[in-house]
Write a protein that holds these residues in place. Sequence first.
Motif, PDB file in Angstrom:
ATOM      1  N   PHE A 156      -7.440   5.725 -31.845  1.00 34.68           N
ATOM      2  CA  PHE A 156      -8.246   5.854 -33.048  1.00 34.68           C
ATOM      3  C   PHE A 156      -7.423   5.392 -34.253  1.00 34.68           C
ATOM      4  O   PHE A 156      -6.345   5.934 -34.509  1.00 34.68           O
ATOM      5  CB  PHE A 156      -8.678   7.307 -33.231  1.00 34.68           C
ATOM      6  N   PRO A 157      -7.899   4.396 -35.022  1.00 31.16           N
ATOM      7  CA  PRO A 157      -7.085   3.835 -36.111  1.00 31.16           C
ATOM      8  C   PRO A 157      -7.264   4.524 -37.455  1.00 31.16           C
ATOM      9  O   PRO A 157      -6.560   4.196 -38.410  1.00 31.16           O
ATOM     10  CB  PRO A 157      -7.583   2.395 -36.194  1.00 31.16           C
ATOM     11  N   ALA A 158      -8.239   5.462 -37.539  1.00 30.60           N
ATOM     12  CA  ALA A 158      -8.561   6.085 -38.828  1.00 30.60           C
ATOM     13  C   ALA A 158      -8.801   4.975 -39.861  1.00 30.60           C
ATOM     14  O   ALA A 158      -9.511   4.017 -39.585  1.00 30.60           O
ATOM     15  CB  ALA A 158      -7.468   7.056 -39.253  1.00 30.60           C
ATOM     16  N   SER A 159      -8.155   5.061 -41.031  1.00 28.71           N
ATOM     17  CA  SER A 159      -8.441   4.092 -42.097  1.00 28.71           C
ATOM     18  C   SER A 159      -7.764   2.746 -41.909  1.00 28.71           C
ATOM     19  O   SER A 159      -7.985   1.831 -42.712  1.00 28.71           O
ATOM     20  CB  SER A 159      -8.039   4.686 -43.450  1.00 28.71           C
ATOM     21  N   VAL A 160      -6.956   2.575 -40.876  1.00 27.79           N
ATOM     22  CA  VAL A 160      -6.425   1.241 -40.577  1.00 27.79           C
ATOM     23  C   VAL A 160      -7.572   0.307 -40.193  1.00 27.79           C
ATOM     24  O   VAL A 160      -7.455  -0.916 -40.287  1.00 27.79           O
ATOM     25  CB  VAL A 160      -5.342   1.306 -39.482  1.00 27.79           C
ATOM     26  N   ALA A 161      -8.717   0.871 -39.795  1.00 30.94           N
ATOM     27  CA  ALA A 161      -9.906   0.053 -39.520  1.00 30.94           C
ATOM     28  C   ALA A 161     -10.294  -0.770 -40.744  1.00 30.94           C
ATOM     29  O   ALA A 161     -10.849  -1.869 -40.627  1.00 30.94           O
ATOM     30  CB  ALA A 161     -11.069   0.949 -39.094  1.00 30.94           C
ATOM     31  N   THR A 349      -5.736  11.528 -40.606  1.00 34.35           N
ATOM     32  CA  THR A 349      -6.725  12.587 -40.417  1.00 34.35           C
ATOM     33  C   THR A 349      -5.957  13.874 -40.149  1.00 34.35           C
ATOM     34  O   THR A 349      -4.726  13.876 -40.095  1.00 34.35           O
ATOM     35  CB  THR A 349      -7.654  12.300 -39.215  1.00 34.35           C
ATOM     36  N   SER A 350      -6.679  14.956 -39.953  1.00 35.79           N
ATOM     37  CA  SER A 350      -6.011  16.222 -39.655  1.00 35.79           C
ATOM     38  C   SER A 350      -5.385  16.229 -38.267  1.00 35.79           C
ATOM     39  O   SER A 350      -4.588  17.113 -37.942  1.00 35.79           O
ATOM     40  CB  SER A 350      -7.013  17.378 -39.761  1.00 35.79           C
ATOM     41  N   THR A 351      -5.698  15.201 -37.462  1.00 44.23           N
ATOM     42  CA  THR A 351      -5.159  15.148 -36.097  1.00 44.23           C
ATOM     43  C   THR A 351      -4.408  13.857 -35.795  1.00 44.23           C
ATOM     44  O   THR A 351      -4.066  13.600 -34.643  1.00 44.23           O
ATOM     45  CB  THR A 351      -6.298  15.302 -35.064  1.00 44.23           C
TER      46      THR A 351
END
Length: 403
Positions: A156-161, A349-351
Motif C-alpha cells: 500500500f503506497p498511501a500518498s506516494v500514489a 497512515t496510522s499503520t
Amino acid sequence: MQIEKLPHKINPRRQTKKRPVKSPRRTAGKLSRLKYKNILSLAAAAIALTWIITIPFKNRRLAEPPIVPQPPTLSPLPLQGNSNPSSNQSDRTFTYNIKTPPNQVYSQELQIIVDELVNIASSEKLPTAPLSISLIDVSNSQAHTFAGYQNQTSRFPASVAKLFWMVGFYSAIEKGIIQKDESSFTSDLDQMMRVSNNDAASRILDQITNTESGGELQGKELQTWLKKRQKISEFFQTAGYDRIQLSTKNYPIYYLNQTEPIGRDLQLFSSNSSQPTRNQVTTDQAARLLYEIYTRQAISSTASRKMAYLLTRDLDPKAWKNDPSNSIKGFLGEYLPTNIYFGSKVGYTSTSRQEAAFIRTLDDRAIYILVIFAEDPAYANNEKIFPQMSRHVFDRLNNRGKK
C-alpha cells in the motif's frame, strides 16, 4: 522593524532672527509642497523597508531540479515524450510513454548498503517482513546501478500514489485528454504534491479518469464508471508496471465529507469479491518513476521538469520546522545536510510510513534514489527510523573514495 526619526537640526542664528510676515497664500502653497515631499519620503521609506525585509526570502530559492543523463554504455530507453505538448494532442491514447523499465545493473556494493538498512530496522526491534527498499545509484555516468530488499513486493503506497497521479495528469494535459488549461490546476497540483492534500488529489484523479465520487451506481453505469477509474492503473500497467493499482482515492476527503470510501468508491473497493481493490505499488515501481522524471523522460522533458519542481523540498529547518504539514520531520530528509538537492513524495497512515526520494549533492559525489515502504504500525509510530536509514545511505555513498 521600526524606523527611528531623527530630530530636525535647529540653527541658533535663525532662531533669534525676526521672521518676516508671509501672505496666507504663500504659506498654504509651501505647506502643500511640504506635505507632498513628506508623502514622497514616506513612500520611499516604505519601499526601502519592504526591500530590506524581503532580502532573506529572495536569497532562499529552492535548488534547481537536476538532470540525470543516461549512461552512454546502456541501451537507451524508448523516449516517446516530447517537450512540445501540442505535438502529443493528435495521440489521445492514455498510456505512459516509456514502455520498458530502465536498463540498470545490479550492484553488490549497493546490496550491502540495503542489507545494512534492514539490520538497522532489526536493531531497533522493528519487523522486517513488512519492509521494502529500493536503491538506485545514478552518480556513475557510465552505469546506473540498483539493489533492493523485497523491492518487488506490492504494498500500500498511501500518498506516494499521488506521485503516479501527477504523471498521469501531465500525460492527459499534453495529449489534450483534459480539455481545461493547465493553469486551472496549479493550486491543486501544488497542494497535492507539496502538502499531500487529499481534497486536491481527489479532484486531480477525477480529471484524469473523467469520473467523480458519488452515490452507488448499478449495472452498465457502474461498469462504465469502474472502467474509467481503472484507466489510471492501466496507464502504467501497459508500460511494464506489472500489477500496479492506483484507482482508489486517499481519505479523508473533506469537501466530499468522506472519511472512508462510500457509494461508488466503496463499490470500486469491493468490486473484486476475493480481494478488495486497494492501491498497490512496489518500491521498484516508485523508484523507476522517479528515475524517469529526473532523466527527463516521463511524459516529456517539459513535463518532467515541472514535476521535479513539485517534488523539490527545502531541507533547511527554518523552512519546515514550524509547518505542521511538513514532509521532512520523521522522513528521509530530516537528518540530511541542508545544502543538497532533495526531491520526494511521502506517504503516511496510522499503520504505515512510505517515501520515494531523489538526493543529489552539489559536487555530484552522491546522486541516488531511495524508496522505503513500511507497512506496519511500528514504523508509523517511529519518527527516527526513516531519517536514520536515510542518513546511513547518504554517508555510505557520499564518503565513497574519500581517504
